[in-house]
Motif scaffolding. Sequence first.
Motif, PDB file in Angstrom:
ATOM      1  N   ILE A  44       0.893  -1.201  -0.074  1.00  0.00           N
ATOM      2  CA  ILE A  44      -0.033  -0.194  -0.179  1.00  0.00           C
ATOM      3  C   ILE A  44       0.812   1.410   0.124  1.00  0.00           C
ATOM      4  N   GLN A  45       2.170   1.084  -0.410  1.00  0.00           N
ATOM      5  CA  GLN A  45       2.999   2.155  -0.298  1.00  0.00           C
ATOM      6  C   GLN A  45       2.788   3.565  -1.052  1.00  0.00           C
ATOM      7  N   ASP A  46       2.343   3.152  -2.391  1.00  0.00           N
ATOM      8  CA  ASP A  46       1.894   4.201  -3.295  1.00  0.00           C
ATOM      9  C   ASP A  46       0.431   4.634  -3.147  1.00  0.00           C
ATOM     10  N   GLY A  47      -0.199   4.042  -1.940  1.00  0.00           N
ATOM     11  CA  GLY A  47      -1.677   4.754  -2.063  1.00  0.00           C
ATOM     12  C   GLY A  47      -2.875   3.791  -3.180  1.00  0.00           C
ATOM     13  N   THR A  48      -2.447   2.990  -3.750  1.00  0.00           N
ATOM     14  CA  THR A  48      -3.286   2.557  -4.695  1.00  0.00           C
ATOM     15  C   THR A  48      -3.567   1.090  -4.371  1.00  0.00           C
ATOM     16  N   ARG A  49      -4.926   0.670  -4.805  1.00  0.00           N
ATOM     17  CA  ARG A  49      -4.929  -0.845  -4.340  1.00  0.00           C
ATOM     18  C   ARG A  49      -4.144  -1.892  -4.673  1.00  0.00           C
ATOM     19  N   PRO A  50      -3.767  -2.638  -4.050  1.00  0.00           N
ATOM     20  CA  PRO A  50      -2.551  -3.678  -4.323  1.00  0.00           C
ATOM     21  C   PRO A  50      -3.449  -4.483  -5.547  1.00  0.00           C
ATOM     22  N   ILE A  51      -2.176  -5.156  -6.247  1.00  0.00           N
ATOM     23  CA  ILE A  51      -2.725  -5.893  -7.311  1.00  0.00           C
ATOM     24  C   ILE A  51      -2.883  -7.429  -6.911  1.00  0.00           C
ATOM     25  N   GLU A  52      -1.855  -7.859  -6.159  1.00  0.00           N
ATOM     26  CA  GLU A  52      -2.243  -8.798  -5.456  1.00  0.00           C
ATOM     27  C   GLU A  52      -3.141  -9.045  -4.455  1.00  0.00           C
ATOM     28  N   VAL A  53      -4.541  -9.190  -5.206  1.00  0.00           N
ATOM     29  CA  VAL A  53      -5.482  -9.154  -3.981  1.00  0.00           C
ATOM     30  C   VAL A  53      -5.465 -10.078  -2.830  1.00  0.00           C
ATOM     31  N   GLU A  54      -5.163 -11.250  -3.153  1.00  0.00           N
ATOM     32  CA  GLU A  54      -5.311 -12.413  -2.226  1.00  0.00           C
ATOM     33  C   GLU A  54      -4.138 -12.514  -1.188  1.00  0.00           C
ATOM     34  N   ALA A  55      -3.114 -12.011  -1.535  1.00  0.00           N
ATOM     35  CA  ALA A  55      -2.055 -11.705  -0.710  1.00  0.00           C
ATOM     36  C   ALA A  55      -2.022 -10.487   0.240  1.00  0.00           C
ATOM     37  N   PHE A  56      -2.632  -9.702  -0.396  1.00  0.00           N
ATOM     38  CA  PHE A  56      -3.023  -8.349   0.532  1.00  0.00           C
ATOM     39  C   PHE A  56      -4.111  -8.614   1.513  1.00  0.00           C
ATOM     40  N   SER A  57      -5.174  -9.365   1.116  1.00  0.00           N
ATOM     41  CA  SER A  57      -6.213  -9.833   1.811  1.00  0.00           C
ATOM     42  C   SER A  57      -5.855 -10.908   3.079  1.00  0.00           C
ATOM     43  N   ASN A  58      -4.843 -11.460   2.625  1.00  0.00           N
ATOM     44  CA  ASN A  58      -4.194 -12.606   3.772  1.00  0.00           C
ATOM     45  C   ASN A  58      -3.561 -11.991   4.875  1.00  0.00           C
ATOM     46  N   SER A  59      -2.667 -10.708   4.215  1.00  0.00           N
ATOM     47  CA  SER A  59      -1.669 -10.058   5.081  1.00  0.00           C
ATOM     48  C   SER A  59      -2.640  -9.179   6.036  1.00  0.00           C
ATOM     49  N   SER A  60      -3.766  -8.610   5.536  1.00  0.00           N
ATOM     50  CA  SER A  60      -4.609  -8.002   6.361  1.00  0.00           C
ATOM     51  C   SER A  60      -5.159  -8.617   7.604  1.00  0.00           C
ATOM     52  N   SER A  61      -5.772  -9.993   7.202  1.00  0.00           N
ATOM     53  CA  SER A  61      -6.360 -10.921   8.197  1.00  0.00           C
ATOM     54  C   SER A  61      -5.457 -11.304   9.373  1.00  0.00           C
ATOM     55  N   ASP A  62      -4.179 -11.361   8.764  1.00  0.00           N
ATOM     56  CA  ASP A  62      -2.957 -11.918   9.840  1.00  0.00           C
ATOM     57  C   ASP A  62      -2.755 -10.775  10.660  1.00  0.00           C
ATOM     58  N   LEU A  63      -2.807  -9.724  10.246  1.00  0.00           N
ATOM     59  CA  LEU A  63      -2.457  -8.432  10.899  1.00  0.00           C
ATOM     60  C   LEU A  63      -3.318  -8.207  11.980  1.00  0.00           C
ATOM     61  N   GLY A  64      -4.654  -8.573  11.625  1.00  0.00           N
ATOM     62  CA  GLY A  64      -6.023  -8.406  12.667  1.00  0.00           C
ATOM     63  C   GLY A  64      -5.500  -9.462  13.802  1.00  0.00           C
ATOM     64  N   ARG A  65      -5.417 -10.605  13.496  1.00  0.00           N
ATOM     65  CA  ARG A  65      -5.215 -11.780  14.218  1.00  0.00           C
ATOM     66  C   ARG A  65      -3.794 -11.430  15.247  1.00  0.00           C
ATOM     67  N   LYS A  66      -2.895 -11.134  14.819  1.00  0.00           N
ATOM     68  CA  LYS A  66      -1.772 -10.836  15.692  1.00  0.00           C
ATOM     69  C   LYS A  66      -1.834  -9.603  16.241  1.00  0.00           C
ATOM     70  N   ALA A  67      -2.430  -8.563  15.820  1.00  0.00           N
ATOM     71  CA  ALA A  67      -2.679  -7.325  16.664  1.00  0.00           C
ATOM     72  C   ALA A  67      -3.493  -7.656  17.930  1.00  0.00           C
ATOM     73  N   GLU A  68      -4.437  -8.581  17.511  1.00  0.00           N
ATOM     74  CA  GLU A  68      -5.411  -8.823  18.867  1.00  0.00           C
ATOM     75  C   GLU A  68      -4.646  -9.641  19.735  1.00  0.00           C
ATOM     76  N   LYS A  69      -3.674 -10.802  19.267  1.00  0.00           N
ATOM     77  CA  LYS A  69      -3.082 -11.466  20.442  1.00  0.00           C
ATOM     78  C   LYS A  69      -2.225 -10.625  21.302  1.00  0.00           C
ATOM     79  N   LEU A  70      -1.524  -9.632  20.460  1.00  0.00           N
ATOM     80  CA  LEU A  70      -0.577  -8.679  21.361  1.00  0.00           C
ATOM     81  C   LEU A  70      -1.468  -7.860  22.337  1.00  0.00           C
ATOM     82  N   SER A  71      -2.590  -7.274  21.818  1.00  0.00           N
ATOM     83  CA  SER A  71      -3.530  -6.520  22.815  1.00  0.00           C
ATOM     84  C   SER A  71      -4.051  -7.313  23.983  1.00  0.00           C
TER      85      SER A  71
END
Length: 382
Positions: free
Chosen positions: A276-303
């Motif tokens: 998301i560095q250039d502010g445009t929608r990522p081309i690799e939609v699946e990888a982006f979606s997986n990373s976003s979901s992973d961030l949500g899980r890891k952030a919740e575990k940290l919290s």
Amino acid sequence: MSQPQEPHRPFFPFGNPFKRISSKGSQLSPRLLSLLNAFEFALTTRLRKLNPKDKHDVLSLAWMKLAMESLCETHTGIKTLITELDLPVTCWDEKWIDVYLDISVKLLDICNALSSELLRLNQGHLLLQFALHNLESNTSEKLVRARSSLDNWRQNIGSKNPRLESCKSILEGLVDSLSLPKVKNSAKGKVLMQAMYGVKIQTVFVCSVAAAVFSGNLENLLDLDVANTTMWAQAFSDLQTNVNGGIREIFSHGKFPVLKELDEVHTVVKNLYPMIQDGTRPIEVEAFSNSSSDLGRKAEKLSQGLDFLTNVVDGFFKIVLSGRDALLCDLRVPDTHADPFLGSNGERLLNELALWLELNRKFLHESAGQSGNAFAEQRSFP
């Protein structure tokens, strides 16, 4: 294995306790010896339970929580022992009181430093939530906001906490207090001082590890020399070797951040940020979606880990403060058999405690105000 002619040996699996108490002066009665051994046996068990199965476990919030819970149990145990000894404060030597109060105020300062760091890291969770909220959108504006939040989060975890930096001098002060005052003609006093020694060793060790891990500064990690005259000496030596050795090895690799749950979030952020560095929608939609979901899980575990540890640190703070408060209250109670110094000394210490509590309340109030101002904009999800 115990021999038949030694019926009491099974109760002392860590050596003959009679050798651990000097025969000079007051000799311990069977009851006092039993109280001391029960306390030291419990301490030995707690130290062994803290030994991590894996060297990386000690750098986790889960281990920190376990260590602080163990410390709470030990401090509760010493309060129980004092009650069972039936040793009124008016019978305490002035040096014992000064040592106890000096240690307690240092521990309260360390608790405040750890609490401020946990609060700071929890504030970072708001930034992650804000980023996750904006990552759900397809608009370029929301992705730019998400990128900004992730930038702020990385700056947050990379900054230094000045209150943690002061822990080194506090820990050094605690180490200086490890040598206990000599006890003359008081069997109960000998039991109290030896038990207090174990409490202080575990306390300095756990606080040292916590300060080193959260500050990322190995100077806060202390190696304590313990004489092999206590039941728990070997258990502590094994624990300190495993924990401190593991921490130094991990630090030597230059890994940042060193806290396990924080590092997991940091790794996901590093993978997600370029998408998301250039502010445009990522081309690799699946990888982006997986990373976003992973961030949500890891952030919740940290919290959750931070919340659990915060509660335990707060609990430890209350245990230390209540013990200090009880002692000071006892010093204020008139006693015709008390030593003359107790009245003036107790009043002076009460005034010092009142001043310290007032300063502490001001600090917490100011910290809460600053936190609210700094994150007010981030809390308002558009």
